[in-house]
Design an enzyme around this catalytic site. Structure first.
Site, PDB file in Angstrom:
ATOM      1  N   ASP B 307       0.762  -1.107  -0.058  1.00 21.89           N
ATOM      2  CA  ASP B 307       0.089  -0.075   0.172  1.00 21.89           C
ATOM      3  C   ASP B 307       0.907   1.104   0.032  1.00 21.89           C
ATOM      4  O   ASP B 307       1.977   1.113   0.392  1.00 21.89           O
ATOM      5  CB  ASP B 307      -0.882   0.028   1.298  1.00 21.89           C
ATOM      6  CG  ASP B 307      -0.152   0.150   2.508  1.00 21.89           C
ATOM      7  OD1 ASP B 307      -0.645   0.886   3.498  1.00 21.89           O
ATOM      8  OD2 ASP B 307       0.937  -0.648   2.607  1.00 21.89           O
ATOM      9  N   GLU B 308       0.135   2.226  -0.307  1.00 16.63           N
ATOM     10  CA  GLU B 308       0.794   3.680  -0.172  1.00 16.63           C
ATOM     11  C   GLU B 308       2.145   3.861  -0.786  1.00 16.63           C
ATOM     12  O   GLU B 308       3.093   4.159  -0.072  1.00 16.63           O
ATOM     13  CB  GLU B 308       0.716   4.015   1.048  1.00 16.63           C
ATOM     14  CG  GLU B 308      -0.901   4.372   1.593  1.00 16.63           C
ATOM     15  CD  GLU B 308      -0.966   4.458   3.168  1.00 16.63           C
ATOM     16  OE1 GLU B 308       0.109   4.437   3.829  1.00 16.63           O
ATOM     17  OE2 GLU B 308      -1.639   5.427   3.409  1.00 16.63           O
TER      18      GLU B 308
END
Lengths: 439, 532
Positions: B307-308
């Site tokens: 993620d991210e």
């Protein structure tokens, strides 16, 4: 007088000097915070230390609502301990409300019998005295609040004859700020007698000079639609619900003065009604940004507890089971917001500023009980406590202290409180705590 | 009143038939017959203890006097038909439970894990009435199985640490709610608490302290404690983002380490730091770690994060720039594809199924292996979008299931909301439907379940229980019982509030500091604290 000086030499004996034992209590807290542990030894760093200290505000309080949900004695004592760690000095005990009547009454035992959540969820006279004593040892005043004539459903359970609009369902919102609805019948002399009984009994039990009469969120419809009040108004042309309220307040405030107490009340009594109290009355401003200045304009002494900054219960959403939205006072008040807020911001006249005795944070307990009390209060109430004791102005820069410098101290204080048994909530990842200025 | 009429079980069973008699419980005896399963024996002992120490009365019944008794329950027989103790996505958790007015109750299940679910239900049927233990409304007939097979809690033990006892207590609370996946987000930028034999420096330099660590033995005890409760432990090692802490030991593997003050150009939160995907060492390092941890963690599923992932972190790294200059045709995106390809293929070669955040599917040019389970979090549309692409989805939309939100920003000098405020109330959580906007039944099947997430920037031991409960219970019912009754009626929060109050008070009695939902008066007077 809570002032003190503290001198810690490099070698020898430290000295606390204070005018009163309460100042010494404050000094002892400071002394305890100077001591840290290093490689298993207790040390004071940066000795010699020389402290001169005194609070900016004299009323630095915390409101605890023990009616919506109950708090056993140990959680209240623990809260008093935590207050002492933060030099807070008033426990505003919102002991009863519509939902329950936990406190013993010797004059009206039926109130507790019918109104306490259970036999186990009560405060006996012994409990109350214990709390008052425990608090006094920590230089904390216990100011009780008996919020009448609104918020009175639980009184109506024991005395339906003096209550109006009891538990109107489903449209309770026409008659009250929250369910269950119920207010004392302010046109009924029996209600006045009853209220006098309560004020008299609890003025004796609670030794503090201040006695809070409540007076918030009075609902006009509740009375307008009551047949006896309709009748009364018809029979007394010129009178109205509002004039009845003013009449009620007059009687209650006079009674309290007669009992030798200083009445405290919510701003509604003097700002929403044509009621003028003696100027010894202390008014608690909670509604608007300008409430505090309005109260002081009228010449009353004031306590700042604006809901949009100091109501610590907000941010959990609504508690009504079928509504997934916000509560009226969301969002959550952050420590940063509380720290940045200056209660005197909207008051420019120094005379009026002097009328502001201090402030209070409030924990309303619709969604709080002893499982949550520590984390709802701390460390946010600690941020508030510094504003109350020290103000948030940095004398070196003459501007509000930089939160980046405050955060490490607040977080250190949070860990100190946790070590002392207060389950204060964490502020940041531990990495951030160890790397100040990186988050 | 609802609770007086119906047994108060949470989450609600598929079929719950009740009678009109009341039965006292003579003893909490639970007989597992000839079974030699230690899991079943442990569960039986556990529930005997719970039943014998619990005296739970619903707040609704607080004034109830002696109820008339029509019979006695002498105990519970548990019959499990299979000895297969594999715990995974396809484990059969179904059971039937019959509690007669008089005599012996019977719990039937295909697996020990179904029996564990049934034991929890049995324990919830038993309440206290004037110091007797009773089962109301007997005979009771329960037929039950979960609507979704993956029902989890994500706990982040990296932003702040949790001692083992907190994890055990959380697993207990999960078992009271029939939750079955502990998604252990064990490391992140801020700390690396877990032992690594391959790279011991990671823990030495990355753990918050010697007392804030998880040894191999600790991890094994968590896995065993969980399995005893029918709970899978899915570990997450989030790569290539969220890896600052790796750079504390191996700075040569990293890009954009702790950029200050503008960390926000390089990361979603400070400190910044991502594996340098231009270096083959980054993937090699990851694969060695995965090889180590796929041995330690026994579940079939392994979460690789993803993620991210911040592109500036790489495009501004001189090292990456030099690599790209020397390799025309390659880009940051293609490097990311190569990285993912390497780690996902390696994971597959370990015989595991990968799980990852939705960015690997939607925010990169990588195409994950078809059996990858995609955990969606960014918005609610991600769920239908995931299954439309043929991938299995675990729903954890931040707008409904992120339990940390609602406490404002945690950056010291920020006075406003956090990115994911407001607080998600139990009603909001309960009302969320993971199958919303998915009409095709074959796509609905691909939504294998849900997770609530407790990110720990502002959470540690002191607040853990209150942050999780009873809100995670709200999700637990959606995940076990679905949104609708047998007749298609969508359950409303007004209808279930009483039962959730019961569950909350029951959990408090069992040592879980679940937070209160309302004033106690409202819990005792159902239907009187509703918005008109």
């Amino acid at each position: 007088d809570e002032s003190y000086t503290l001198d810690v030499p490099i070698d020898g004996k430290a000295v606390i000097s204070a005018k009163t034992p309460f100042g010494a209590v404050r000094g002892l807290e400071t002394f305890s915070q100077l001591i840290t542990s290093s490689s298993g030894r207790k040390v004071i760093k940066n000795a010699p230390v020389k402290i001169t200290d005194a609070p900016k505000f004299s009323h630095r309080g915390l409101l605890l609502d023990t009616s919506r949900n109950f708090y056993h004695l140990d959680s209240i004592l623990r809260t008093l301990d935590a207050m002492a760690y933060n030099k807070l000095n008033v426990l505003h005990w919102h002991v009863i409300d519509a939902f329950s009547w936990p406190i013993e009454s010797k004059v009206h035992p039926e109130l507790t019998e019918k109104g306490a959540y259970s036999t186990d969820m009560r405060y006996s006279y012994e409990d109350v005295k214990k709390i008052i004593n425990y608090a006094k040892n920590r230089a904390i005043r216990v100011m009780p609040e008996f919020n009448i004539p609104g918020h009175a459903f639980v009184i109506g359970e024991a005395h339906p004859e003096i209550a109006c609009c009891m538990n109107k369902q489903p449209a309770w919102d026409k008659y009250a700020a929250e369910p269950p609805s119920g207010q004392l019948n302010i046109a009924d002399p029996r209600a006045v007698t009853f209220a006098f009984d309560i004020l008299t009994e609890y003025s004796r039990l609670f030794v503090d000079l201040g006695f809070h009469l409540g007076g918030s969120s009075l609902n006009t419809e509740c009375w307008k639609e009551d047949p006896t009040i309709e009748l009364y108004i018809r029979d007394h042309p010129g009178e109205s619900v509002d004039s009845l309220v003013v009449g009620w307040h007059s009687q209650m405030f006079d009674k309290l003065n007669e009992l030798g107490k200083i009445p405290y009340s919510w701003e509604d009594t003097v700002l929403h009604y044509n009621f003028t109290a003696r100027n010894t009355t202390v008014v608690q401003a909670w509604i608007g940004d300008d409430s505090l200045s309005k109260v002081t304009e009228k010449g009353y002494r004031a306590i700042a507890s604006p809901w949009n900054m100091y109501y610590l219960d907000c941010g959990q959403g609504s508690w009504l089971s079928n509504f997934e939205g916000s509560s009226w006072c969301d969002p959550y008040k952050t420590w940063q917001q509380i720290y940045n807020y200056n209660p005197l911001a909207n008051i420019t006249d120094p005379e009026k500023q002097r009328l502001v005795l201090g402030g209070e944070v409030a924990l309303w307990s619709a969604m709080s009980d002893e499982t949550t009390v520590d984390r709802y209060l701390w460390p946010r109430a600690a941020a508030f406590a510094e504003i109350m004791w020290s103000g948030n102005n940095d004398p070196h820069t003459n501007s509000t202290r930089d939160l980046r410098k405050v955060a490490p101290r607040l977080i250190e204080h949070r860990f100190r409180m946790v070590a002392r048994g207060i389950m204060a909530h964490p502020v940041q990842p531990l990495w951030c705590v160890r790397n100040p200025d990186s988050c | 009143m609802a609770s007086a009429a119906l047994a108060s079980i949470w989450p609600l069973p598929l079929v719950l038939e009740t009678g009109t008699s009341n039965t006292t419980v003579l003893g909490g005896s639970i007989d597992i017959g000839y079974s030699t399963s230690s899991i079943l024996a442990n569960a039986a002992n556990r529930y005997i203890n719970i039943i014998n120490s619990e005296l739970f009365t619903s707040p609704v019944d607080y004034k109830q006097g002696d109820v008339p008794i029509n019979g006695q329950l002498i105990g519970l027989n548990v019959v499990v038909s299979s000895t297969d103790e594999t715990l995974g996505l396809t484990t059969d958790e179904s059971y039937t439970l019959d509690v007669p007015t008089n005599g012996q109750a019977i719990l039937n299940a295909n697996t020990v894990f179904g029996a564990i679910r049934g034991l929890e239900t049995y324990s919830q049927l038993i309440t206290a009435n004037c110091n007797r233990r009773i089962v109301k409304n007997t005979p009771v007939h329960v037929v039950d199985k979960p609507a979704f097979p993956h029902r989890g809690i994500l706990l982040d033990t990296a932003r702040n640490y949790y001692p083992l006892k907190d994890i055990f207590r959380t697993l207990d609370a999960m078992s009271y709610n029939k939750l079955n996946v502990f998604h252990w987000h064990v490391v992140d930028s801020q700390s690396w608490p877990i032992q690594s034999n391959e790279f011991p420096e990671l823990q030495k330099n990355g753990a918050y302290g010697p007392k804030m660590q998880y040894s191999y033995a600790d991890v094994k005890s968590v896995i065993a404690y969980a399995k005893d409760r029918g709970i899978r432990v899915i570990p997450e090692f989030d790569v290539p983002g969220h890896t600052y802490v790796v750079g504390e030991s191996f700075p040569e593997l990293m890009s954009c380490m702790n950029k200050q003050p503008n960390w926000n150009n390089y990361a979603a939160e400070p400190p910044s730091g991502q594996l340098n995907i231009a270096k083959p060492e980054a993937a090699n390092f990851t694969n060695m770690l995965v090889d180590e941890y796929t041995d330690l963690f026994t579940d079939n599923v392994f979460h690789l994060g993803g993620d991210e992932v911040n592109r500036n972190c790489w495009s501004e790294d001189p090292d990456v720039q030099a690599y790209l200059a020397a390799h025309p045709g390659e880009t940051v995106e293609s490097l990311l594809v190569n990285f993912y390809t390497s780690v996902h293929n390696n994971l597959a070669s370990q015989g595991k199924t990968g799980m990852s955040w939705e960015e690997t599917l939607f925010h990169s040019q990588y195409t994950p292996p078809k059996d990858t389970i995609i955990q969606t979090w960014i918005d609610q549309e991600s769920i239908p979008n995931t299954v439309a692409k043929g991938y299995r989805s675990v729903a954890s939309p931040a707008s409904a299931y992120y339990l940390d939100c609602g406490h404002g920003a945690w950056l010291s000098n920020q006075d406003g909301n956090s990115w994911c405020d407001p607080f998600k109330t139990w009603m909001h959580i309960y009302n969320f439907d993971p199958l919303a906007n998915i009409t095709d039944p074959s796509q609905q099947q691909l939504v294998i379940g849900a997770e609530v997430a407790l990110w720990s920037e502002q959470t540690d031991s002191t607040v853990l229980d209150g942050r999780l409960w009873p809100r995670a219970s709200a999700m637990a019912e959606t995940a076990w019982s679905g949104k609708t009754d047998a007749n298609g009626h969508v359950r409303t929060t007004a209808e279930v509030a009483s039962r959730l109050h019961d569950q909350r008070f029951r959990m408090v009695g069992r040592g879980i500091r679940a937070e209160p939902m309302q004033p106690l008066w409202c819990a005792r007077n159902p239907g009187m604290c509703l918005l008109p």
